[in-house]
Design a protein around this motif. Structure first.
Motif, PDB file in Angstrom:
ATOM      1  N   ALA A 100      19.148 -23.305 -13.098  1.00 32.44           N
ATOM      2  CA  ALA A 100      19.889 -22.535 -14.088  1.00 32.44           C
ATOM      3  C   ALA A 100      20.581 -21.360 -13.429  1.00 32.44           C
ATOM      4  N   ALA A 101      21.626 -20.877 -14.073  1.00 31.48           N
ATOM      5  CA  ALA A 101      22.286 -19.676 -13.579  1.00 31.48           C
ATOM      6  C   ALA A 101      21.325 -18.511 -13.687  1.00 31.48           C
ATOM      7  N   ALA A 102      21.603 -17.444 -12.953  1.00 33.62           N
ATOM      8  CA  ALA A 102      20.712 -16.284 -12.949  1.00 33.62           C
ATOM      9  C   ALA A 102      20.459 -15.824 -14.373  1.00 33.62           C
ATOM     10  N   ALA A 103      19.188 -15.854 -14.774  1.00 33.90           N
ATOM     11  CA  ALA A 103      18.847 -15.484 -16.144  1.00 33.90           C
ATOM     12  C   ALA A 103      18.787 -13.980 -16.305  1.00 33.90           C
ATOM     13  N   ALA A 104      18.552 -13.287 -15.224  1.00 32.07           N
ATOM     14  CA  ALA A 104      18.448 -11.836 -15.297  1.00 32.07           C
ATOM     15  C   ALA A 104      18.825 -11.261 -13.952  1.00 32.07           C
ATOM     16  N   ALA A 105      19.229 -10.013 -13.973  1.00 33.87           N
ATOM     17  CA  ALA A 105      19.575  -9.345 -12.716  1.00 33.87           C
ATOM     18  C   ALA A 105      18.334  -9.193 -11.857  1.00 33.87           C
ATOM     19  N   ALA A 106      18.530  -9.113 -10.551  1.00 31.99           N
ATOM     20  CA  ALA A 106      17.394  -8.929  -9.646  1.00 31.99           C
ATOM     21  C   ALA A 106      16.666  -7.639  -9.981  1.00 31.99           C
ATOM     22  N   LEU A 107      15.373  -7.677  -9.778  1.00 33.52           N
ATOM     23  CA  LEU A 107      14.588  -6.482 -10.061  1.00 33.52           C
ATOM     24  C   LEU A 107      15.040  -5.335  -9.167  1.00 33.52           C
ATOM     25  N   PRO A 108      15.071  -4.116  -9.690  1.00 33.03           N
ATOM     26  CA  PRO A 108      15.480  -2.975  -8.877  1.00 33.03           C
ATOM     27  C   PRO A 108      14.442  -2.663  -7.808  1.00 33.03           C
ATOM     28  N   ALA A 109      14.883  -1.953  -6.786  1.00 29.36           N
ATOM     29  CA  ALA A 109      13.957  -1.516  -5.729  1.00 29.36           C
ATOM     30  C   ALA A 109      13.174  -0.331  -6.260  1.00 29.36           C
ATOM     31  N   THR A 110      11.988  -0.603  -6.773  1.00 29.11           N
ATOM     32  CA  THR A 110      11.248   0.427  -7.492  1.00 29.11           C
ATOM     33  C   THR A 110      10.393   1.322  -6.609  1.00 29.11           C
ATOM     34  N   LEU A 111      10.016   0.837  -5.457  1.00 28.28           N
ATOM     35  CA  LEU A 111       9.088   1.598  -4.623  1.00 28.28           C
ATOM     36  C   LEU A 111       9.560   1.615  -3.176  1.00 28.28           C
ATOM     37  N   MET A 112      10.837   1.894  -2.991  1.00 30.81           N
ATOM     38  CA  MET A 112      11.431   1.820  -1.663  1.00 30.81           C
ATOM     39  C   MET A 112      11.893   3.183  -1.184  1.00 30.81           C
ATOM     40  N   ASP A 113      11.419   3.578  -0.006  1.00 29.89           N
ATOM     41  CA  ASP A 113      11.905   4.783   0.665  1.00 29.89           C
ATOM     42  C   ASP A 113      12.717   4.322   1.868  1.00 29.89           C
ATOM     43  N   PRO A 114      14.042   4.404   1.816  1.00 26.55           N
ATOM     44  CA  PRO A 114      14.862   3.887   2.911  1.00 26.55           C
ATOM     45  C   PRO A 114      14.692   4.639   4.226  1.00 26.55           C
ATOM     46  N   ASP A 115      14.065   5.820   4.203  1.00 28.31           N
ATOM     47  CA  ASP A 115      13.932   6.624   5.421  1.00 28.31           C
ATOM     48  C   ASP A 115      12.656   6.343   6.207  1.00 28.31           C
ATOM     49  N   VAL A 116      11.760   5.525   5.667  1.00 29.57           N
ATOM     50  CA  VAL A 116      10.442   5.386   6.276  1.00 29.57           C
ATOM     51  C   VAL A 116      10.498   4.782   7.683  1.00 29.57           C
ATOM     52  N   PHE A 117      11.570   4.040   8.013  1.00 28.94           N
ATOM     53  CA  PHE A 117      11.681   3.441   9.340  1.00 28.94           C
ATOM     54  C   PHE A 117      12.845   4.002  10.140  1.00 28.94           C
ATOM     55  N   LYS A 118      13.504   5.021   9.643  1.00 30.25           N
ATOM     56  CA  LYS A 118      14.674   5.544  10.347  1.00 30.25           C
ATOM     57  C   LYS A 118      14.306   6.345  11.591  1.00 30.25           C
ATOM     58  N   ALA A 119      13.299   7.195  11.504  1.00 24.67           N
ATOM     59  CA  ALA A 119      12.935   8.061  12.624  1.00 24.67           C
ATOM     60  C   ALA A 119      12.173   7.271  13.690  1.00 24.67           C
ATOM     61  N   PRO A 120      12.407   7.534  14.976  1.00 16.20           N
ATOM     62  CA  PRO A 120      11.609   6.891  16.034  1.00 16.20           C
ATOM     63  C   PRO A 120      10.132   7.180  15.831  1.00 16.20           C
ATOM     64  N   LEU A 121       9.300   6.211  16.112  1.00 17.07           N
ATOM     65  CA  LEU A 121       7.870   6.362  15.870  1.00 17.07           C
ATOM     66  C   LEU A 121       7.279   7.550  16.619  1.00 17.07           C
ATOM     67  N   GLN A 122       7.755   7.793  17.851  1.00 16.08           N
ATOM     68  CA  GLN A 122       7.178   8.866  18.653  1.00 16.08           C
ATOM     69  C   GLN A 122       7.482  10.261  18.095  1.00 16.08           C
ATOM     70  N   CYS A 123       8.440  10.372  17.197  1.00 14.88           N
ATOM     71  CA  CYS A 123       8.727  11.694  16.626  1.00 14.88           C
ATOM     72  C   CYS A 123       7.577  12.183  15.749  1.00 14.88           C
ATOM     73  N   TYR A 124       6.671  11.276  15.375  1.00 11.73           N
ATOM     74  CA  TYR A 124       5.527  11.681  14.561  1.00 11.73           C
ATOM     75  C   TYR A 124       4.384  12.231  15.404  1.00 11.73           C
ATOM     76  N   ALA A 125       4.464  12.101  16.732  1.00 12.64           N
ATOM     77  CA  ALA A 125       3.391  12.578  17.605  1.00 12.64           C
ATOM     78  C   ALA A 125       3.126  14.073  17.442  1.00 12.64           C
TER      79      ALA A 125
END
Length: 202
Positions: A100-125
């Motif tokens: 069937a065609a899309a019955a509903a729009a895709a669920l929104p990104a409800t629990l997403m922080d786009p910055d969580v992987f932006k910084a290099p890991l070592q910057c948290y040291a």
């Protein structure tokens, strides 16, 4: 990707009811001990699962990787199971019918922080070292920092089916943890604490 995978699976199992579950995830962590590097890890995983029904029985298969070719292979494997299964039509969806065609729009990104992987890991040291220093200042009995760790994870999930079901969600989380050694009553006592968070995007 999900639609292409479903189309490939349908070509291998025409007239049968199909449901595909696709997942992709990423994890990373940094651990320090007394201000020195202890361990760093990064990993990526992806895979899919398929359920296939003919109105009498329900078969399933799963594999790593995300591709139309993998979905087609899962459909072939699940289809081969049907003749070996004991019929149990209860709860098994009816076979057949085009997607069937899309019955509903895709669920929104409800629990997403786009910055969580932006910084290099070592910057948290240095942040972990400061957290450990604050723990020492908070209680003079704390003599050792056995572990100070940071972790982050991200996951995406998509579900599509020939019955028209369509769902998509992604989420991220971050965590901090400390393991301390404190002198109390003439002996060394160990204690640990952690915090896990899933910030909502704004």
């Amino acid at each position: 990707m999900a639609d292409a995978a479903l189309d490939a699976a349908r070509r291998e199992a025409p007239g049968l009811a199909l449901e595909l579950y696709l997942v992709r995830g990423r994890d990373r962590s940094l651990e320090r001990r007394e201000g020195r590097p202890e361990m760093t890890t990064e990993s990526v995983e992806e895979g899919m699962g398929l359920r296939l029904g003919d109105g009498k029985a329900l078969a399933a298969a799963a594999s790593g990787g995300l591709s139309a070719e993998s979905a087609a292979d899962l459909a072939r494997r699940a289809k081969a199971q049907l003749s070996l299964l004991t019929p149990d039509p209860s709860g098994v969806g009816r076979a057949g019918g085009p997607a069937a065609a899309a019955a509903a729009a895709a669920l929104p990104a409800t629990l997403m922080d786009p910055d969580v992987f932006k910084a290099p890991l070592q910057c948290y040291a240095p942040r972990l070292d400061e957290l450990a220093a604050r723990a020492r200042r908070a209680d003079r009995r704390v003599k050792r920092i056995l572990n100070a760790g940071f972790g982050a994870s991200l996951a995406e999930v998509a579900i599509v089916s020939t019955a028209g079901a369509r769902a998509y969600e992604r989420g991220s989380s971050a965590s901090l943890g400390l393991t301390l050694g404190a002198v109390s009553g003439g002996g060394l006592q160990l204690g640990s604490g952690s915090r896990l968070a899933r910030p909502r995007s704004t």
